[in-house]
Design a protein around this motif. Sequence first.
Motif, mmCIF file in Angstrom:
data_model
loop_
_atom_site.group_PDB
_atom_site.id
_atom_site.type_symbol
_atom_site.label_atom_id
_atom_site.label_comp_id
_atom_site.label_asym_id
_atom_site.label_seq_id
_atom_site.Cartn_x
_atom_site.Cartn_y
_atom_site.Cartn_z
ATOM 1 N N VAL A 95 40.725 51.287 30.088
ATOM 2 C CA VAL A 95 40.916 52.541 29.750
ATOM 3 C C VAL A 95 41.181 53.242 28.638
ATOM 4 O O VAL A 95 40.836 54.386 27.818
ATOM 5 C CB VAL A 95 41.735 53.348 31.166
ATOM 6 N N CYS A 96 42.065 51.982 27.812
ATOM 7 C CA CYS A 96 42.677 52.327 26.548
ATOM 8 C C CYS A 96 41.469 52.388 25.529
ATOM 9 O O CYS A 96 41.563 52.547 24.378
ATOM 10 C CB CYS A 96 43.767 51.337 26.736
ATOM 11 N N MET A 97 40.788 51.211 26.242
ATOM 12 C CA MET A 97 40.056 51.264 25.109
ATOM 13 C C MET A 97 38.646 52.028 24.814
ATOM 14 O O MET A 97 38.541 51.972 23.621
ATOM 15 C CB MET A 97 38.714 49.375 25.612
ATOM 16 N N VAL A 98 38.318 52.042 25.918
ATOM 17 C CA VAL A 98 37.508 53.484 26.161
ATOM 18 C C VAL A 98 37.718 54.840 24.991
ATOM 19 O O VAL A 98 37.335 55.346 24.496
ATOM 20 C CB VAL A 98 36.678 53.941 27.692
ATOM 21 N N MET A 99 38.999 54.479 25.119
ATOM 22 C CA MET A 99 39.928 55.976 24.452
ATOM 23 C C MET A 99 39.676 56.014 23.215
ATOM 24 O O MET A 99 39.704 56.540 22.280
ATOM 25 C CB MET A 99 41.411 56.134 25.148
ATOM 26 N N MET A 100 40.241 54.386 22.964
ATOM 27 C CA MET A 100 40.044 54.303 21.311
ATOM 28 C C MET A 100 38.668 54.602 20.757
ATOM 29 O O MET A 100 38.389 54.923 19.578
ATOM 30 C CB MET A 100 41.038 52.815 20.890
ATOM 31 N N ILE A 101 37.857 53.382 21.474
ATOM 32 C CA ILE A 101 36.482 53.848 20.452
ATOM 33 C C ILE A 101 36.448 55.424 20.239
ATOM 34 O O ILE A 101 35.689 55.879 19.956
ATOM 35 C CB ILE A 101 35.174 53.055 21.717
ATOM 36 N N SER A 102 36.657 56.158 21.864
ATOM 37 C CA SER A 102 36.144 57.638 21.339
ATOM 38 C C SER A 102 36.653 58.327 20.642
ATOM 39 O O SER A 102 36.314 58.727 19.871
ATOM 40 C CB SER A 102 36.889 58.429 22.968
ATOM 41 N N ALA A 103 37.850 58.150 20.383
ATOM 42 C CA ALA A 103 38.972 58.801 18.904
ATOM 43 C C ALA A 103 37.953 58.074 17.782
ATOM 44 O O ALA A 103 38.406 59.342 16.737
ATOM 45 C CB ALA A 103 40.293 57.522 19.416
ATOM 46 N N GLY A 104 37.584 56.481 17.775
ATOM 47 C CA GLY A 104 37.247 56.669 16.836
ATOM 48 C C GLY A 104 36.101 56.999 16.029
ATOM 49 O O GLY A 104 34.850 57.219 15.418
ATOM 50 N N LEU A 105 35.066 57.717 17.482
ATOM 51 C CA LEU A 105 33.683 58.398 17.253
ATOM 52 C C LEU A 105 34.112 60.054 16.871
ATOM 53 O O LEU A 105 33.170 60.242 16.774
ATOM 54 C CB LEU A 105 33.108 58.312 18.420
ATOM 55 N N GLY A 106 35.317 60.269 16.322
ATOM 56 C CA GLY A 106 35.211 61.456 16.076
ATOM 57 C C GLY A 106 36.192 62.021 17.222
ATOM 58 O O GLY A 106 36.237 63.984 17.106
ATOM 59 N N HIS A 107 36.071 61.835 19.222
ATOM 60 C CA HIS A 107 35.852 62.519 19.895
ATOM 61 C C HIS A 107 37.241 63.381 19.677
ATOM 62 O O HIS A 107 38.126 62.506 19.337
ATOM 63 C CB HIS A 107 35.606 62.365 20.521
ATOM 64 N N GLN A 108 38.049 64.468 20.102
ATOM 65 C CA GLN A 108 39.723 64.426 20.317
ATOM 66 C C GLN A 108 39.854 63.880 22.311
ATOM 67 O O GLN A 108 39.488 64.359 23.153
ATOM 68 C CB GLN A 108 39.772 66.352 20.817
ATOM 69 N N VAL A 109 40.676 62.909 22.054
ATOM 70 C CA VAL A 109 41.194 62.129 22.879
ATOM 71 C C VAL A 109 42.977 62.355 22.759
ATOM 72 O O VAL A 109 43.487 61.501 21.710
ATOM 73 C CB VAL A 109 40.571 60.839 23.161
ATOM 74 N N ALA A 110 43.444 62.294 23.778
ATOM 75 C CA ALA A 110 44.604 62.891 24.326
ATOM 76 C C ALA A 110 45.772 61.209 24.323
ATOM 77 O O ALA A 110 46.282 61.150 25.813
ATOM 78 C CB ALA A 110 45.491 63.650 25.370
ATOM 79 N N ILE A 111 45.302 60.711 23.407
ATOM 80 C CA ILE A 111 45.619 59.335 24.196
ATOM 81 C C ILE A 111 47.321 58.695 24.171
ATOM 82 O O ILE A 111 48.134 58.501 25.087
ATOM 83 C CB ILE A 111 45.326 58.582 23.434
ATOM 84 N N ASP A 112 48.423 59.807 23.341
ATOM 85 C CA ASP A 112 49.528 59.942 23.081
ATOM 86 C C ASP A 112 50.149 60.542 24.297
ATOM 87 O O ASP A 112 51.185 60.016 24.277
ATOM 88 C CB ASP A 112 50.183 60.336 21.701
ATOM 89 N N THR A 113 49.519 60.819 25.025
ATOM 90 C CA THR A 113 49.359 61.269 26.578
ATOM 91 C C THR A 113 48.950 60.535 27.503
ATOM 92 O O THR A 113 49.648 60.419 28.594
ATOM 93 C CB THR A 113 48.797 63.080 26.786
ATOM 94 N N ALA A 114 47.866 60.281 27.461
ATOM 95 C CA ALA A 114 47.291 59.284 28.352
ATOM 96 C C ALA A 114 48.059 57.931 28.975
ATOM 97 O O ALA A 114 48.750 57.806 29.900
ATOM 98 C CB ALA A 114 45.928 59.780 28.161
ATOM 99 N N VAL A 115 48.177 57.146 27.405
ATOM 100 C CA VAL A 115 49.016 55.858 28.238
ATOM 101 C C VAL A 115 49.823 55.879 28.303
ATOM 102 O O VAL A 115 50.841 54.929 29.533
ATOM 103 C CB VAL A 115 48.905 55.020 26.768
ATOM 104 N N PRO A 116 51.121 56.436 27.779
ATOM 105 C CA PRO A 116 52.251 56.949 28.204
ATOM 106 C C PRO A 116 52.138 57.146 29.855
ATOM 107 O O PRO A 116 53.223 56.925 30.553
ATOM 108 C CB PRO A 116 53.196 57.885 27.933
ATOM 109 N N ALA A 117 51.486 58.440 30.546
ATOM 110 C CA ALA A 117 51.801 58.440 31.845
ATOM 111 C C ALA A 117 50.759 57.419 32.698
ATOM 112 O O ALA A 117 51.756 57.035 33.324
ATOM 113 C CB ALA A 117 50.631 59.637 31.419
#
Length: 207
Positions: A95-117
Amino acid sequence: MKKHKELIITTIICLLPMAIGAYFYQELPQKMAIHWGSEGANGWAPKAFACFGIPAIMAALNVLVHVLLENDPKKNYGSAIKRFSKWLIPVVGLVCMVMMISAGLGHQVAIDTAVPALVGLSFVVLGNYLPKCKQNYTVGIKCPWTLHSEENWNKTHHLAGYLFILAGLVMIVTAFFAIPSGITLAIILATAFIPLIYSFALYKKGI
């Protein structure tokens, strides 16, 4: 092969982000964000490490967890917590890697919310099973005093169960607010150290 089926599947899941990273490799920036806080991305690494190094580390940790669980002399943990322990790294890592790659591609990903949750949810699940976990060398609050006394182990893990559930719920709630990452770290540290202090206090009382 059947005996190691779960290990093979979970390891493949850990390594799956390598294929995703390779597919989008040319589109990713040379440096990728790999850590986020309440203020946004605050840690970066070369994309080669982000796409291939991190999944390799997750796979190695996954193998280590499987080896420890399968070779614990006591093996007193229940099947549920054993399954949870085996699948935690692959699922969270993917889950974290998919979000990280998505963020790297320029997509808006709320990682700072999703990961702690997600971490908070893991704490809640783990807290539910900790009181049911009997003495072993792999899962739980493993310190000299809990391993020395079964009563100490049971009392400490009942307290730890409540603390983990409470900490998990707090992390889930605070994940949706601008809470400094240091607070989350403080919650995790308190959840880890309070049971140790309690176990030592029980030991001093002869338990």
